[in-house]
Design an enzyme around this catalytic site. Structure first.
Site, PDB file in Angstrom:
ATOM      1  N   HIS A 468       0.832  -1.207   0.000  1.00  0.00           N
ATOM      2  CA  HIS A 468       0.000   0.000   0.000  1.00  0.00           C
ATOM      3  C   HIS A 468       0.876   1.270   0.000  1.00  0.00           C
ATOM      4  O   HIS A 468       0.733   2.132  -0.868  1.00  0.00           O
ATOM      5  CB  HIS A 468      -0.905  -0.013   1.239  1.00  0.00           C
ATOM      6  CG  HIS A 468      -1.799   1.182   1.359  1.00  0.00           C
ATOM      7  ND1 HIS A 468      -3.130   1.146   1.039  1.00  0.00           N
ATOM      8  CD2 HIS A 468      -1.554   2.461   1.744  1.00  0.00           C
ATOM      9  CE1 HIS A 468      -3.659   2.341   1.230  1.00  0.00           C
ATOM     10  NE2 HIS A 468      -2.729   3.165   1.654  1.00  0.00           N
ATOM     11  N   GLU A 469       1.786   1.338   0.962  1.00  0.00           N
ATOM     12  CA  GLU A 469       2.612   2.543   1.055  1.00  0.00           C
ATOM     13  C   GLU A 469       3.515   2.677  -0.170  1.00  0.00           C
ATOM     14  O   GLU A 469       3.783   3.780  -0.638  1.00  0.00           O
ATOM     15  CB  GLU A 469       3.450   2.544   2.341  1.00  0.00           C
ATOM     16  CG  GLU A 469       2.631   2.561   3.629  1.00  0.00           C
ATOM     17  CD  GLU A 469       1.536   3.614   3.658  1.00  0.00           C
ATOM     18  OE1 GLU A 469       1.703   4.687   3.041  1.00  0.00           O
ATOM     19  OE2 GLU A 469       0.487   3.352   4.281  1.00  0.00           O
ATOM     20  N   HIS A 472       1.665   4.395  -2.912  1.00  0.00           N
ATOM     21  CA  HIS A 472       1.737   5.861  -2.765  1.00  0.00           C
ATOM     22  C   HIS A 472       3.101   6.361  -3.242  1.00  0.00           C
ATOM     23  O   HIS A 472       3.205   7.386  -3.914  1.00  0.00           O
ATOM     24  CB  HIS A 472       1.584   6.259  -1.293  1.00  0.00           C
ATOM     25  CG  HIS A 472       0.182   6.243  -0.769  1.00  0.00           C
ATOM     26  ND1 HIS A 472      -0.851   6.906  -1.383  1.00  0.00           N
ATOM     27  CD2 HIS A 472      -0.352   5.658   0.326  1.00  0.00           C
ATOM     28  CE1 HIS A 472      -1.959   6.727  -0.680  1.00  0.00           C
ATOM     29  NE2 HIS A 472      -1.693   5.966   0.359  1.00  0.00           N
ATOM     30  N   HIS A 475       3.378   6.777  -6.900  1.00  0.00           N
ATOM     31  CA  HIS A 475       2.681   7.995  -7.321  1.00  0.00           C
ATOM     32  C   HIS A 475       3.626   9.197  -7.193  1.00  0.00           C
ATOM     33  O   HIS A 475       3.643  10.087  -8.046  1.00  0.00           O
ATOM     34  CB  HIS A 475       1.465   8.176  -6.401  1.00  0.00           C
ATOM     35  CG  HIS A 475       0.344   8.974  -6.983  1.00  0.00           C
ATOM     36  ND1 HIS A 475      -0.756   9.331  -6.224  1.00  0.00           N
ATOM     37  CD2 HIS A 475       0.115   9.489  -8.207  1.00  0.00           C
ATOM     38  CE1 HIS A 475      -1.596  10.022  -6.977  1.00  0.00           C
ATOM     39  NE2 HIS A 475      -1.091  10.133  -8.190  1.00  0.00           N
TER      40      HIS A 475
HETATM   41 ZN   LIG Z   1      -2.964   5.242   1.923  1.00  0.00          ZN
END
Ligand SMILES: [Zn+2]
Length: 677
Positions: A468-469, A472, A475
């Site tokens: 998940h991290e 990010h 991105h």
């Molecule tokens: Zn998040």
């Protein structure tokens, strides 16, 4: 004076010179950088005629040094803090608030921006430039730039009162949480509790002055395991009621009137700025756009999820009756029986999976996934200074060997680090004078540490957290815009979790797990039937969980999408709204509103829906990968180009459609969650 923060950084890629920075450097550096930024703003105002370049673009470029220094400071305050840094934060935060207010309340600056804004159709701007112009214009207007002096001063008063009321709301909840402690004298009452939780309960009792006993509080790490594992039903009931009556007892910690004041102030603020309601104000700057769209979304999901949720509750009720002859499943029974049923159905627990997820292998797996999808290479670079020996710095290159980003990874808990896991950056991406400034991105986690006899072995939950991290982080690292204001993760709120949540999907794919999920001792690949069980367990009670999330979203919207004068009694109001989502018998006298900090203290007002919204996006987007192959180069290229590299350069609906070829549909999520076939 020789301040390393103010000097040019001579480190590789001009990374933060952590080896030279001392705590006493921060305050003078911030003050100096604010001065510098203000000079840059004044020179914008001294231009004879405002243009897009000398005003809007120049404003985006102003204060770069300040951004870098304050990022370093606040990242340290989260990941490696101490009393001295915390004290500094209390001095530095107001300085930065004052600085940003000075800009947003600058009439002259606003006049110049609105002059450019009024000619926007004639300026021949690119879509990204148009977005930047609209965003900066809106940031002034939404802060009251268009108001008369009198209305503007009313707005300032409302803002102050709102800040004070939200603070009070949070302080009341915290005081209620800290006030409560339930001591247990006899160990017999603790049946069902795992040893580690029991130990923690003994420690709480000791800290609270009753050594040799056990104690539970309403803090998450104490309350949640208690409700999940305690066999003793009356103890669960007692804790449940304490948890769900916080700040509602009519004493000085009661939040019912605080809620009414907050709602009234938010409504006044929205109307003063020309919006129909607080929800209209908030949603103008969201992918969802309007309260109507959010309500349609929530209600549509509810229709789909509720039948499944009712089945799940009936199943659990039958299970509890079979097991303990329970006559009626109450709210304080749900987590307890769910845990038992889940174990029975899937035979999965953390310890069974951990050996396949050695941290070293998982990181490698993450890097390989990023390489297969986006051609990225991660090369450790010990010459890049770090703020703690646990941190590793990497140089990130693309397929052509071009430098893309610096990436810091900081995995283990320590005293100066706050809880949870997050992605952040030390420097954003932007272009100026033909030069592409590449970002410095970081992820910070609190994973299981290695011990003397075992390396760091992650739970499956920690594996998905890392993915998940890292989503990010992609991105941020792949950002490819012109303006920092629109670059990387600077996107609308209900869009920012798409890159992170979609990346979690790879953890459930055999093709991806085969890259790294190997037993740390035998080297054996994770068995396929374990993968199947992980997938099934992830869908356990998805109907119930979905309805619960929707109920919070609906309550949030009910509070913010109408005239607050119509809300007389908080208990009644909540009961009425929650009726449509209630799955278990009502417990008179309990409620959640008075401790619903997400919407009354934090920034989630008229925004709670975005949790589910982002899930719809990630499931829908990932389905395209599944159709074309989870490592399909073309799909990956399109996701990179249209989503990861595009940041906030255009409205998220436009970007999403460009990737998916159509508007998002909830069906993929409903399928993934087993709510439709
Ligand atoms: Zn998040």
């Amino acid at each position: 004076m020789n301040n390393p923060l103010l000097a040019n950084f001579t480190t590789p890629f001009e990374t933060a010179p952590f080896d030279k920075i001392k705590n006493e450097d921060f305050l003078p550096a911030i003050k100096k950088a604010i001065k510098l930024a203000k000079t840059e703003i004044s020179s914008i105002k001294s231009e004879p005629l405002p243009t897009f370049e000398n005003t809007v673009e120049a404003l985006d470029l102003a204060g770069k040094k300040l951004n870098v220094i304050s990022s370093i400071f606040f990242n340290l305050n989260s990941a490696e803090t101490n009393e001295e840094i915390q004290k500094l934060a209390r001095e530095i935060s107001p300085l930065l608030t004052e600085y940003s207010n000075d800009i947003l309340l600058d009439k002259e600056l606003y006049e110049r921006i609105s002059q450019v804004f009024n000619q926007k159709e004639e300026l021949n701007l690119s879509p990204e430039q148009k977005t930047l112009l609209e965003k900066s214009y809106k940031s002034f207007v939404r802060n009251g730039a268009k108001l008369s002096d009198e209305d503007a001063s009313t707005l300032r008063k409302i803002d102050q009162e709102l800040a004070q009321k939200s603070l009070q709301f949070g302080e009341n909840v915290l005081a209620e949480t800290n006030k409560y402690v339930h001591f247990v004298e006899s160990e017999d009452l603790l049946a069902g509790l795992p040893d580690s939780i029991k130990e923690a309960a003994a420690q709480i009792a000791e800290e609270k002055g009753k050594p040799g006993q056990w104690a539970f509080t309403l803090a998450y790490p104490s309350y949640i395991p208690a409700m999940t594992y305690l066999k003793n039903r009356s103890l669960r009931k007692e804790l449940f009621i304490a948890y769900n009556t916080k700040s509602s007892k009519g004493d000085d910690l009661d939040n019912q009137e605080t809620i009414k004041s907050i709602l009234k102030l938010r409504d006044q603020r929205a109307k003063l700025l020309g919006y129909q309601s607080h929800a209209h104000f908030v949603l103008e700057e969201r992918m969802a756009k309007s309260p109507q769209a959010v309500m349609d979304f929530l209600k549509n999901m509810l229709v789909k999820a509720k039948p499944k949720a009712e089945q799940e509750v009936a199943e659990l009720e039958a299970y509890a009756q079979r097991l303990d002859d329970l006559d009626r499943l109450e709210k304080w029974d749900f987590a307890f029986y769910s845990e038992l049923l889940k174990k029975e159905k899937y035979e999965l627990d953390d310890e069974l999976l951990r050996p396949y997820f050695q941290l070293k292998n998982v990181i490698n797996g993450v890097f390989q996934t990023a390489e297969k999808l986006y051609g990225l290479q991660f090369i450790p670079n010990p010459d890049i200074p770090v703020y703690h020996p646990d941190v590793t710095a990497y140089e990130v290159k693309n397929q052509e060997g071009k430098h893309i980003s610096v990436f810091y990874a900081d995995f283990f808990p320590r005293a100066g680090k706050r809880n949870g896991a997050w992605m952040t950056s030390f420097k954003g991406q932007f272009q100026s004078h033909g030069q592409d400034h590449r970002p410095h991105v970081s992820i910070v986690c609190n994973f299981t540490k290695p011990t003397k006899s075992k390396p760091s072995l992650l739970t499956f939950n920690e594996v998905t957290t890392l993915f998940h991290e890292f989503g990010h982080a992609l991105h941020g690292m792949l950002a490819n815009g012109h303006y920092e204001t629109l670059s990387g993760t600077s996107v609308y709120w209900d869009f920012v979790e798409l890159p992170s949540q979609i990346f979690e999907n790879w953890c459930y794919e055999k093709e991806c797990l085969d890259l790294f999920a190997r037993h740390y001792e035998t080297g054996e690949k994770i068995p396929e039937k374990l993968i199947e069980r992980i997938k099934k367990a992830a869908n356990f009670q998805q109907g119930y969980q979905t309805v619960r999330q929707l109920s919070f979203g609906l309550l949030d919207m009910a509070y913010h999408n109408q005239d607050p004068a119509r809300i007389q009694d908080i208990f009644d109001f909540e009961k009425t709204v929650m009726k449509q989502t209630e799955l278990l018998p009502d417990v008179p006298g309990t409620l959640m509103s008075t401790s619903f900090s997400h919407i009354f203290q934090g920034g989630y007002s008229a925004g709670y829906y975005s949790y589910k919204w982002a899930e719809v996006l990630d499931a829908d987007a990932f389905e395209l990968f599944q159709e074309n192959g989870v490592f399909d180069p073309e799909t990956a290229e399109s996701f990179q180009k249209n989503i990861l590299s595009a940041g906030g350069s255009e409205h998220p609906s436009v970007l999403y459609k460009r990737f998916r070829g159509r508007e998002p549909k909830p069906d993929a999520l409903l399928r993934r969650a087993g709510l439709i076939n």
